[in-house]
Design a protein around this motif. Structure first.
Motif, short mmCIF file in Angstrom:
data_model
loop_
_atom_site.label_atom_id
_atom_site.label_comp_id
_atom_site.label_asym_id
_atom_site.label_seq_id
_atom_site.Cartn_x
_atom_site.Cartn_y
_atom_site.Cartn_z
N PRO A 12 0.82 -1.22 0.00
CA PRO A 12 0.00 0.00 0.00
C PRO A 12 0.85 1.26 0.00
O PRO A 12 0.83 2.06 0.95
N THR A 13 1.61 1.47 -1.04
CA THR A 13 2.49 2.62 -1.11
C THR A 13 2.57 3.13 -2.54
O THR A 13 2.20 2.42 -3.49
N LEU A 14 3.02 4.37 -2.69
CA LEU A 14 3.28 4.93 -4.01
C LEU A 14 4.78 4.80 -4.29
O LEU A 14 5.61 4.79 -3.37
N PHE A 15 5.15 4.74 -5.56
CA PHE A 15 6.54 4.52 -5.96
C PHE A 15 7.06 5.77 -6.68
O PHE A 15 6.39 6.29 -7.58
N ASP A 16 8.24 6.23 -6.26
CA ASP A 16 8.83 7.45 -6.82
C ASP A 16 9.63 7.16 -8.09
O ASP A 16 10.39 6.17 -8.15
N TYR A 17 9.49 8.05 -9.09
CA TYR A 17 10.24 7.96 -10.35
C TYR A 17 10.63 9.37 -10.79
O TYR A 17 9.95 10.35 -10.47
N ARG A 18 11.74 9.44 -11.53
CA ARG A 18 12.11 10.68 -12.18
C ARG A 18 11.30 10.82 -13.46
O ARG A 18 11.06 9.84 -14.16
N CYS A 19 10.90 12.04 -13.78
CA CYS A 19 10.17 12.29 -15.02
C CYS A 19 10.77 13.50 -15.69
O CYS A 19 10.58 14.64 -15.26
N ASP A 20 11.53 13.26 -16.78
CA ASP A 20 12.18 14.34 -17.50
C ASP A 20 11.41 14.77 -18.74
O ASP A 20 11.91 15.54 -19.54
N ILE A 21 10.21 14.22 -18.92
CA ILE A 21 9.40 14.59 -20.08
C ILE A 21 8.68 15.88 -19.75
O ILE A 21 7.76 15.92 -18.93
N SER A 22 9.07 16.95 -20.35
CA SER A 22 8.60 18.28 -19.99
C SER A 22 7.09 18.42 -20.19
O SER A 22 6.55 18.09 -21.24
N GLY A 23 6.41 18.92 -19.15
CA GLY A 23 4.99 19.24 -19.25
C GLY A 23 4.07 18.05 -19.27
O GLY A 23 2.86 18.22 -19.42
N ALA A 24 4.60 16.84 -19.15
CA ALA A 24 3.74 15.66 -19.29
C ALA A 24 3.31 15.09 -17.96
O ALA A 24 2.36 14.32 -17.91
N ALA A 25 3.98 15.42 -16.90
CA ALA A 25 3.70 14.82 -15.60
C ALA A 25 2.57 15.58 -14.92
O ALA A 25 2.78 16.64 -14.34
N VAL A 26 1.37 15.06 -15.02
CA VAL A 26 0.18 15.66 -14.42
C VAL A 26 -0.50 14.61 -13.57
O VAL A 26 -0.54 13.43 -13.94
N VAL A 27 -1.02 15.03 -12.44
CA VAL A 27 -1.74 14.09 -11.58
C VAL A 27 -2.91 13.48 -12.36
O VAL A 27 -3.68 14.18 -13.01
N GLY A 28 -3.01 12.15 -12.31
CA GLY A 28 -4.07 11.45 -13.03
C GLY A 28 -3.66 10.92 -14.38
O GLY A 28 -4.46 10.28 -15.07
#
Length: 745
Positions: A12-28
């Motif tokens: 029951p946890t969330l997993f952290d990742y790097r996201c270098d794709i500009s403007g694409a990382a939005v909640v949902g």
């Protein structure tokens, strides 16, 4: 930038990742990420500028699904609530709530490719039928498909004709067809609802009109319990209420839940007929019987707002509907709304929570509401709407008569393979009048057991602690728990006796008996065995509605929701077995089942009659059934539940364990019970002894359960929340799962 992603994983946890794709990382947003040695799809739940995970352990997001708009914060909140209440990880709720095709990143490019739609022009509708050669059957099928639907997808056209696209291009050049290319990521304008003329609509009864007005005029969260006798026109209330609410909100959406897949075709037909002016994609279905591509397209239509009405089974309650304005749960009492595998959620309860979350009305409809819902209405939490008579003026509720099997035996009256003389005579009378009969037996197969009367041997499953069922047409013995199958032995494997015989009766045996007991009758069986192929159930029900069947035999599949206009007689077999079940809900389910199947008779004005074969004609349940007295039955049963401290007056949770031996499963549960002593909130919780399940062994796995309950929902939830980490460190079993609000104990 860092994203915290929910994955379909027990932790029951969330997993952290790097996201270098500009403007694409939005909640949902959906993302593809590496997880161990695999690449899986997850859902972005948080976007942050820092992470507590060491940099050397962080991995990068592989791909972001930019073509699919992100799910709303309301949908994420619904998934978070379900995860918290049912004691699962957020990813175990959110990801299974999406179509399987969306959870495969390799399919995104195909799923969200521009959609090519072919439509007939006015000239094409006039010219095309005469322009095709008579022997060009494939071309004619293509033209007919275009004429029937508002549009035809390129993929569907190729399935009809191998050179369909070239043919359609030719027809386009001739001016008979137009081609529209729709960008899947484009959110279309909401389709307007048709304003049908009043004469096209049936006249409402006073009770129907009052119910529609109450739902239409509701403001904010408004839970309604629509208690209507069978045939009282609950579907018409749904249609009118939805039309009123959606017409007042141009971009609003509606969700309609039904308990079983085989009920969706008739509901879909009713909704499409009423809202005929809507685009074909404005009404979609969502259930597990759809092909993955079709389910993904329908989900996406709901997610983008293109679909105004979503009709589905329990999984549809988790559909993404950004502008949801009303929820309807038909046959709300049905146990099928409770998922029995994986995330064991109640679709009805989640529908109520979702309506409260969004501040919209929710309508729970049933002729036999669940005692939980009835109790909520008694407490004033739900607004009860009553339809006490049938919508067709000349259609009265059927008379119910009990056939005392012991009295029939004492009088020496012969029965034929479990069918009493009065029931056979009644079916013959209906056959002579051109009316239909329905025989209900909630047991499929030919016989539940195959036995030897010489040594007492009974055919059992080698993998389960259960008897195998005889399926005579397939000449097979089949386990209904694990699917094991074998040929019927020629003699008893224990003593060699060749006179082995079936014990008991299933629908196959009743079908065979009726063919000889009622000569000349056209007998049809509808159960899980006869409807295995896709579309087979709909075809069989169409035969019944068309009058091509005289006697319909079936299980619970035929007991609810179906509007059989010509059925005037219902016969019920073997109902007594549920009277003495160890399950305290058995009487409630039996009464609901009998009330529902009784309601199939006399719906179109023909005098209806229900004959129930029983050895206990004095039982209070049968007396309430004869009076069609749901209210009396519900109040009496609730009083018993209150005295016995059973739901809905207490809240329960069930811990199940599966081990290689029964001893291992029981030992795990005993350790789990001991861990409760370390939890302060458990002082308000009652813990029962660990016991084996009724069917102890399935697929060589032994199963046991531990029941806990409390008069306080908050105390039970706090206990479960603290108990979960302690359970994860216990060893000794193959699997365990925790179910909140269990239905089967």
């Amino acid at each position: 930038m860092f994203v915290r992603v929910a994955l379909d994983h027990p932790l029951p946890t969330l997993f952290d990742y790097r996201c270098d794709i500009s403007g694409a990382a939005v909640v949902g947003t959906l993302v593809s990420v590496p997880f161990g040695k695999r690449h899986v799809v997850g859902l972005v739940c948080e976007v942050t500028a820092h992470s507590d995970v060491p940099a050397e352990r962080l991995r990068d997001v592989d791909q972001v699904c930019t073509a699919c708009p992100p799910v709303s914060t309301h949908w994420l909140a619904l998934a978070a609530f379900a995860a918290d209440y049912y004691q699962r990880g957020l990813g175990e709720v959110a990801l299974p709530g999406l179509p399987q095709a969306l959870r495969d990143a390799s399919r995104w490019s195909r799923l969200f490719a521009p959609e090519e739609r072919y439509r007939l022009t006015a000239e094409g509708r006039t010219v095309l039928p005469d322009a095709l050669p008579a022997r060009a059957t494939a071309l004619r099928a293509l033209a007919q498909a275009l004429a029937r639907a508002d549009f035809l997808l390129a993929a569907d056209a190729r399935a009809l004709h191998p050179k369909a696209l070239a043919t359609l291009d030719t027809w386009q050049t001739a001016g008979w067809v137009t081609l529209d290319v729709i960008d899947a990521a484009t959110v279309p304008a909401a389709a307007s609802l048709p304003n049908l003329p009043a004469p096209a609509l049936p006249t409402l009864t006073d009770e129907q009109a009052s119910a529609v007005a109450a739902i239409r005029d509701a403001h904010g969260f408004a839970p309604f319990l629509l208690h209507g006798v069978t045939g009282s026109g609950k579907t018409e209330v749904y249609l009118r209420a939805l039309a009123a609410i959606l017409a007042g909100k141009p971009d609003a959406q509606a969700l309609v839940l039904v308990p079983e897949i085989n009920l969706t075709p008739q509901f879909e037909a009713a909704f499409r007929a009423r809202f005929a002016a809507l685009d074909a994609s404005a009404i979609v279905t969502l259930h597990s019987g759809l092909a993955e591509g079709e389910r993904a397209r329908n989900w996406f239509a709901a997610h983008t707002g293109r679909a105004r009405i979503v009709l589905g089974t329990r999984l549809a309650v988790l559909a993404s509907l950004p502008r949801l304005a009303i929820i309807v749960v038909d046959e709300e009492h049905d146990p099928a709304y409770k998922q029995q595998e994986g995330l064991r959620y109640s679709a009805r309860d989640l529908a109520i929570y979702r309506a409260k979350q969004l501040g919209v009305p929710v309508v729970l409809g049933s002729a036999t509401p669940s005692l939980e819902s009835w109790w909520q209405a008694d407490q004033g939490r739900y607004d009860r709407l009553t339809l006490s008579r049938r919508a067709v003026a000349e259609a009265a509720l059927p008379s119910v008569r009990l056939i005392d099997l012991e009295d029939e035996r004492r009088r020496g009256r012969a029965s034929i393979e479990g069918l009493s003389g009065p029931l056979i005579a009644a079916m013959k009378a209906r056959l002579e009048r051109g009316e239909q009969s329905l025989v209900f037996l909630n047991r499929r197969g030919y016989a539940p057991q195959l036995a030897c009367d010489a040594c007492g041997w009974v055919a059992g499953c080698p993998r389960c602690s259960a008897y195998v069922v005889l399926h005579k047409p397939e000449r097979a013995l089949r386990c209904h728990h694990c699917g094991w199958e074998s040929r019927i032995p020629r003699s008893c494997p224990e003593c060699g006796n060749v006179d082995i015989a079936p014990l008991g009766r299933g629908t196959q045996r009743v079908e065979e008996t009726l063919a000889s007991a009622v000569p000349g009758a056209r007998v049809l069986r509808i159960d899980a065995d006869s409807t295995r192929r896709k579309g087979s159930a709909q075809a069989l029900f169409s035969d019944v509605h068309a009058g091509e069947v005289d006697i319909l035999v079936g299980t619970q599949m035929i007991a609810k929701g179906h509007d059989f206009q010509r059925v005037s007689l219902v016969g019920v077999l073997n109902a007594d077995t549920a009277l003495f079940s160890h399950d305290f809900r058995a009487s409630e389910r039996l009464f609901a089942q009998l009330m529902q199947v009784s309601g199939r008779a006399g719906r179109a004005g023909l005098p209806g009659e229900v004959l129930v074969q029983t050895r206990y004609p004095r039982h209070a349940l049968y007396h309430a059934l004869c009076r069609h007295d749901y209210v009396g039955f519900a109040n009496a049963t609730l009083a018993e539940r209150r005295d016995a401290h059973l739901p809905p007056f207490v809240y329960q949770a069930l811990l199940r364990a599966e081990g290689r031996t029964l001893e291992a499963a029981l030992a795990f549960l005993q350790q789990a019970a001991a861990e409760l002593a370390r939890i302060p909130a458990a002082e308000r919780v009652t813990v029962y002894d660990a016991v084996p399940l009724t069917i102890v062994k399935v697929m060589h796995v032994h199963r046991a359960q531990l029941l806990i309950e409390s008069a306080s929902r908050a105390a039970l939830q706090a206990t479960l929340r603290a108990w979960q980490p302690l359970l994860r460190v216990l060893k000794g079993v193959l699997r365990w799962n925790l179910e909140v609000d269990p239905l089967d104990i």
